[in-house]
Design a protein around this motif. Structure first.
Motif, short mmCIF file in Angstrom:
data_model
loop_
_atom_site.label_atom_id
_atom_site.label_comp_id
_atom_site.label_asym_id
_atom_site.label_seq_id
_atom_site.Cartn_x
_atom_site.Cartn_y
_atom_site.Cartn_z
N ILE A 29 0.85 -1.21 0.00
CA ILE A 29 0.00 0.00 0.00
C ILE A 29 0.88 1.25 0.00
CG2 ILE A 29 -1.69 1.33 1.34
CD1 ILE A 29 -2.64 -1.49 2.43
N ALA A 30 1.88 1.27 0.89
CA ALA A 30 2.73 2.46 1.00
C ALA A 30 3.46 2.71 -0.32
CB ALA A 30 3.73 2.27 2.13
N ARG A 31 3.88 1.65 -0.97
CA ARG A 31 4.68 1.82 -2.17
C ARG A 31 3.86 2.22 -3.40
NH1 ARG A 31 9.25 -2.36 -3.86
NH2 ARG A 31 9.65 -1.64 -5.97
N TYR A 32 2.67 1.63 -3.54
CA TYR A 32 1.93 1.84 -4.79
C TYR A 32 0.69 2.72 -4.65
CZ TYR A 32 4.99 -1.82 -6.48
OH TYR A 32 6.09 -2.54 -6.82
N PHE A 33 0.18 2.86 -3.44
CA PHE A 33 -1.10 3.56 -3.35
C PHE A 33 -1.11 4.71 -2.36
CE2 PHE A 33 -2.11 -0.76 -4.88
CZ PHE A 33 -2.56 -0.40 -6.14
N GLU A 34 0.04 5.06 -1.82
CA GLU A 34 0.06 6.23 -0.93
C GLU A 34 0.62 7.40 -1.73
OE1 GLU A 34 1.43 5.26 2.96
OE2 GLU A 34 1.28 7.33 3.64
N TRP A 35 -0.28 8.23 -2.21
CA TRP A 35 0.10 9.36 -3.05
C TRP A 35 -0.20 10.65 -2.29
CZ3 TRP A 35 -3.78 7.56 -7.35
CH2 TRP A 35 -3.44 6.28 -7.79
N GLU B 119 -8.02 16.34 4.16
CA GLU B 119 -7.37 16.67 5.44
C GLU B 119 -6.53 15.48 5.92
OE1 GLU B 119 -11.06 18.37 5.93
OE2 GLU B 119 -9.73 19.49 4.62
N LEU B 120 -6.99 14.27 5.57
CA LEU B 120 -6.26 13.07 5.96
C LEU B 120 -6.48 12.01 4.88
CD1 LEU B 120 -4.64 11.78 8.32
CD2 LEU B 120 -6.83 10.96 9.23
N GLY B 121 -5.39 11.47 4.36
CA GLY B 121 -5.50 10.49 3.28
C GLY B 121 -5.18 9.09 3.75
N VAL B 122 -4.46 8.32 2.93
CA VAL B 122 -4.11 6.94 3.23
C VAL B 122 -3.25 6.86 4.49
CG1 VAL B 122 -2.75 4.96 2.40
CG2 VAL B 122 -4.25 6.21 0.82
N GLY B 123 -3.50 5.87 5.34
CA GLY B 123 -2.60 5.62 6.47
C GLY B 123 -3.29 5.54 7.82
N ASP B 124 -4.45 6.13 7.94
CA ASP B 124 -5.17 6.03 9.21
C ASP B 124 -6.32 5.03 9.02
OD1 ASP B 124 -6.31 6.72 11.83
OD2 ASP B 124 -5.04 8.51 11.68
N ASP B 125 -7.20 4.95 10.03
CA ASP B 125 -8.32 4.01 9.89
C ASP B 125 -9.34 4.50 8.87
OD1 ASP B 125 -7.62 1.96 11.84
OD2 ASP B 125 -7.72 3.62 13.26
N VAL C 110 0.90 -11.26 -5.30
CA VAL C 110 1.62 -9.99 -5.42
C VAL C 110 2.58 -10.10 -6.61
CG1 VAL C 110 3.16 -8.35 -4.30
CG2 VAL C 110 1.39 -9.50 -2.97
N ASP C 111 2.13 -9.55 -7.75
CA ASP C 111 2.94 -9.49 -8.94
C ASP C 111 3.34 -8.02 -9.08
OD1 ASP C 111 3.73 -9.01 -11.56
OD2 ASP C 111 2.21 -10.30 -12.47
N THR C 112 4.57 -7.71 -8.66
CA THR C 112 4.94 -6.29 -8.55
C THR C 112 4.93 -5.57 -9.91
OG1 THR C 112 7.26 -6.92 -8.52
CG2 THR C 112 6.24 -6.44 -6.39
N HIS C 113 5.26 -6.29 -10.98
CA HIS C 113 5.21 -5.64 -12.31
C HIS C 113 3.79 -5.21 -12.63
CE1 HIS C 113 9.31 -6.21 -13.51
NE2 HIS C 113 9.27 -7.47 -13.06
N TRP C 114 2.87 -6.13 -12.34
CA TRP C 114 1.46 -5.85 -12.62
C TRP C 114 0.97 -4.68 -11.76
CZ3 TRP C 114 -3.31 -5.27 -10.63
CH2 TRP C 114 -4.39 -5.41 -11.50
#
Ligand code: ADP
Ligand code: MG
Length: 316
Positions: free
Chosen positions: A7-13, A19-25, A90-94
């Motif tokens: 999630i952190a690598r591919y979807f945390e933008w 006010e608050l995005g990815v990372g909390d509940d 988990v296919d990282t290329h995909w």
């Protein structure tokens, strides 16, 4: 790589408009006063909504595009979305390519990914999108009146032709196939048009299930019927390669082009001409709403046919 690293690598933008995005509940966003929150979700399932071997970058774009199309159909400004993703492995290329395509589409439309869920399972992409609109201004399916003109935002049937080819029902030449696949894989959501239609169109929806089926939905909600002039319905020249039956099925019952269909009072034709040139889309008048119920098609011989089911195959 575990779920959290993924999630952190591919979807945390960056999420500039939250006010608050990815990372909390949960995420936090604010809707401006006087605006309504417009919410919609669309799911894409492998084997049902896309072919197994589809390019993941294109799939990322399409997954968001079909959701943006719902915002367009409401006349809303898209603002935020969440992504629920089931991945078989988990296919990282995909994932890298999928997230790149998704992010490109998001940036193009100024929408922000603010959260989601990730799990292991058959490949499924579920996006919930949220937008804003001036309170009371949304384009509903229910506002159409007999006498209103019926319009579409562009040529129909290209995506359906690609599906017909993939299913072995039609054989398209390479260049036509490439053009139709582009239409299928990379629909362009008509977001700017939707916003311009607020205050002009009486009703609107996006064509995801085919012109006839979707016009029937608009008619049901508006309490009226419709007449479509087959000769007026635009389609890409390239799909003239199809047999007459398949061509008519593609333009009347094919859905994946994600154009908008909308009704506009006939007095507004001049406004529509101005809009057509200012927005640079080949908006076409394809028929009218009428009293009564059901969708009738005036065929190329001027014969009126009544639709009994969602597909052209089921004409009575
Ligand atoms: P929880 O344990 O509360 O279900 P998760 O561990 O599922 O939370 O998610 C952690 C954070 O990552 C949350 O902020 C969630 O919204 C976000 N998230 C999870 N999956 C995705 C995804 N596919 N895209 C974007 N954000 C995600
Ligand atoms: Mg969770």
């Amino acid at each position: 790589m575990n779920e959290f690293q993924l999630i952190a690598r591919y979807f945390e933008w960056p999420a500039p408009n939250a006010e608050l995005g990815v990372g909390d509940d949960a995420a936090l966003v604010s809707v401006a006063s006087g605006k309504q929150l417009v919410v919609s979700a669309d799911m894409l399932v492998e084997g049902r909504h896309f072919f197994k071997d589809v390019d993941p970058d294109r799939l990322g774009r399409k997954a968001l595009a079909v959701n943006l199309s719902d915002m367009a159909a409401m006349g809303a400004i898209p603002r935020w979305f969440t992504l629920a993703l089931a991945l078989p492995q988990v296919d990282t290329h995909w994932i890298e390519a999928f997230s790149r395509g998704l992010r490109a589409m998001a940036e193009e439309h100024g929408v922000t990914l603010i959260g989601g869920d990730t799990t292991c399972g058959p490949l499924t992409i579920s996006i919930q999108i949220m937008g804003e609109i001036d309170a009371g201004a949304a384009l509903l399916r229910s506002g159409g009146k007999p006498g209103d003109d019926l319009w579409v935002s562009g040529p129909l049937g290209g995506a359906a032709a690609a599906v017909m080819h993939r299913q072995g029902r039609a054989v398209l030449s390479d260049s036509v196939l490439a053009q139709c696949e582009l239409q299928l894989d990379l629909p362009v959501p008509r977001v700017a048009l939707g916003q311009c239609l607020c205050g002009v169109a009486s009703a609107a929806l996006d064509i995801s299930d085919g012109l006839l089926g979707d016009v029937a939905h608009l008619c049901e909600r508006s309490g009226c019927g419709a007449e479509i002039e087959l000769a007026w319905v635009p389609y890409p020249d390239a799909i003239n390669e199809l047999s007459t039956d398949l061509l008519q099925e593609a333009i009347l019952a094919g859905g994946d082009d994600y154009e908008l269909c909308f009704s506009v009072p006939a007095q507004q034709r001049e406004t529509m001409q101005e809009l057509k040139s200012s927005i640079g889309l080949p908006l076409m008048r394809v028929g009218r709403l009428v009293a009564g119920e059901g969708v009738r098609v005036v065929d190329l011989n001027g014969q009126v046919r009544t639709l009994s089911h969602a597909g052209f195959d089921h004409f009575a």
